[in-house]
Enzyme design. Structure first.
Site, PDB file in Angstrom:
ATOM      1  NE  ARG A 151      -1.244   2.559   2.858  1.00  0.00           N
ATOM      2  CZ  ARG A 151      -0.776   3.697   3.348  1.00  0.00           C
ATOM      3  NH1 ARG A 151      -0.709   4.786   2.588  1.00  0.00           N
ATOM      4  NH2 ARG A 151      -0.315   3.750   4.588  1.00  0.00           N
ATOM      5  CG  ASP A 152       3.297   4.340   2.927  1.00  0.00           C
ATOM      6  OD1 ASP A 152       2.807   5.280   2.278  1.00  0.00           O
ATOM      7  OD2 ASP A 152       4.172   4.501   3.787  1.00  0.00           O
ATOM      8  CG  HIS A 158       5.030   4.644   8.796  1.00  0.00           C
ATOM      9  ND1 HIS A 158       4.210   3.689   8.239  1.00  0.00           N
ATOM     10  CD2 HIS A 158       5.480   5.387   7.753  1.00  0.00           C
ATOM     11  CE1 HIS A 158       4.162   3.856   6.931  1.00  0.00           C
ATOM     12  NE2 HIS A 158       4.935   4.888   6.608  1.00  0.00           N
ATOM     13  CG  HIS A 176       8.891   7.673   4.799  1.00  0.00           C
ATOM     14  ND1 HIS A 176       8.526   7.521   3.489  1.00  0.00           N
ATOM     15  CD2 HIS A 176       7.785   7.373   5.534  1.00  0.00           C
ATOM     16  CE1 HIS A 176       7.255   7.153   3.414  1.00  0.00           C
ATOM     17  NE2 HIS A 176       6.780   7.055   4.646  1.00  0.00           N
ATOM     18  CB  CYS A 236       4.552  10.859   0.953  1.00  0.00           C
ATOM     19  SG  CYS A 236       2.943  11.557   1.412  1.00  0.00           S
ATOM     20  CG  ASN A 249       7.536   3.351   4.063  1.00  0.00           C
ATOM     21  OD1 ASN A 249       7.000   3.992   4.943  1.00  0.00           O
ATOM     22  ND2 ASN A 249       6.981   3.208   2.863  1.00  0.00           N
TER      23      ASN A 249
END
Length: 335
Positions: A51-52, A243, A245, A276, A285
């Site tokens: 997803r991300d 979370h 990056h 993002c 990430n």
């Protein structure tokens, strides 16, 4: 924090201490009660690559590739794999195939597959597609909130309240995200108190876990410690995740600080995929492979097979025609 392992224990012989920790003063070994900050015995990894990690790809990734990636990750021992996002294709075109992805994967009984649902419409669509866990995505930055989800922080929390209420009726757990926890692409530095305010609201709404995101990867070990110290006054460590990056190469140090402060859930992305779409310049990430290498090197259990994660990383990098962002995979493949 429950059962913990310690990086240095006083029972070590001085010879072993000197060999393994030559940078530490002898005084630390001599003082029987002294030891480095404690670390969790087990860390839960939340894989966010599908997803991300993929949402920022400029070229649309074929649905079958997304499904195969998730299926490969399901065989690694990862306990949680964030599968897709039920957002409007107008905002994130990459996730327009969310229903097909969620219905197409081979679900493992040992894996949870949460999906992102920004509002009640997204939640209803996710449930109809078979979602049994969802996540809501807020921000500690007012400007980022308006640009990312087109509403104020307060308005977003009101939307999330609807989602959480509906989820409770369906018996579906909800995870919360707080973006820009260590910096914003528009506002710059974000006050820890603002992060705490949003994290507390999400926790009080009923989110079982709140993930604090360094969305643009500008955080340092110092700013992570400062932010967490504030958040921990209102939200217990057992309900927090980080979370990170890796824009400035600080993701692993920041995660280590979080572990030392009691956090035992970490988000990561296979092959370091990500960025993002609303934060220009943000890199991917922290890679799941690099995180696993660090955790296993510290003697921390994860239940995840590093080699199988690397294979999944090889697959998606080949599909995207790019090199992995994982330092571990780069080093291994070059040997």
């Amino acid at each position: 924090m429950g059962n913990v392992s310690s990086a240095v224990k006083h029972c070590l012989s001085y010879e072993t201490f000197l060999r393994d920790y030559p940078w530490l003063p002898r005084l630390l070994w001599e003082e029987k009660c002294s030891e480095l900050p404690k670390l969790p015995v087990y860390v839960k990894i939340v894989e966010v690559g599908p997803r991300d990690g993929l949402q920022n790809e400029k070229e649309i990734v074929p649905t079958e590739v997304k499904i195969q990636l998730i299926d490969l990750l399901s065989q690694t021992g990862l306990p949680v794999i964030e599968a897709t996002s039920f957002v409007s294709s107008k905002w994130v075109a990459q996730m327009a195939d969310h229903t097909a992805v969620l219905k197409g994967i081979k679900r493992s009984p040992d894996v949870r597959y949460p999906v992102l649902t920004p509002n009640i419409q997204g939640f209803q669509a996710a449930v109809a597609a078979g979602a049994n866990e969802v996540a809501v995505f807020g921000s500690a930055s007012e400007t980022f909130s308006r640009k990312n989800i087109n509403c104020s922080i307060e308005e977003s929390l009101q939307r999330f309240e609807q989602v959480v209420s509906a989820a409770k009726q369906e018996g579906i757990p909800v995870r919360g995200y707080v973006s820009c926890a260590l910096g914003c692409p528009y506002e710059g530095q974000v006050k820890p108190s603002q992060v705490t305010k949003v994290a507390k609201r999400l926790f009080e709404l009923g989110c079982y876990e709140v993930s604090l995101g360094d969305t643009i990867g500008v955080g340092t070990a110092g700013s992570m410690a400062e932010m967490l110290s504030d958040v921990l006054t209102e939200v217990p460590a057992g309900a927090l995740a980080v979370h990170c990056h890796d824009t400035y190469g600080q993701a692993l140090p920041n995660i280590l600080i979080a572990l030392q402060m009691g956090v035992s859930v970490v988000d990561a992305s296979v092959a370091g995929l990500g960025g993002c779409p609303f934060a220009k310049g943000a890199s991917g990430n922290v890679s799941t492979e690099d995180l696993l290498y660090m955790l296993h090197g510290l003697g921390i259990e994860t239940g995840v097979d590093l080699l199988k994660v690397m294979e999944a990383g090889d697959f998606i990098c080949k599909a995207l025609n790019r090199k992995t962002n994982s330092k571990v995979s780069q080093a291994t493949r070059n040997n």
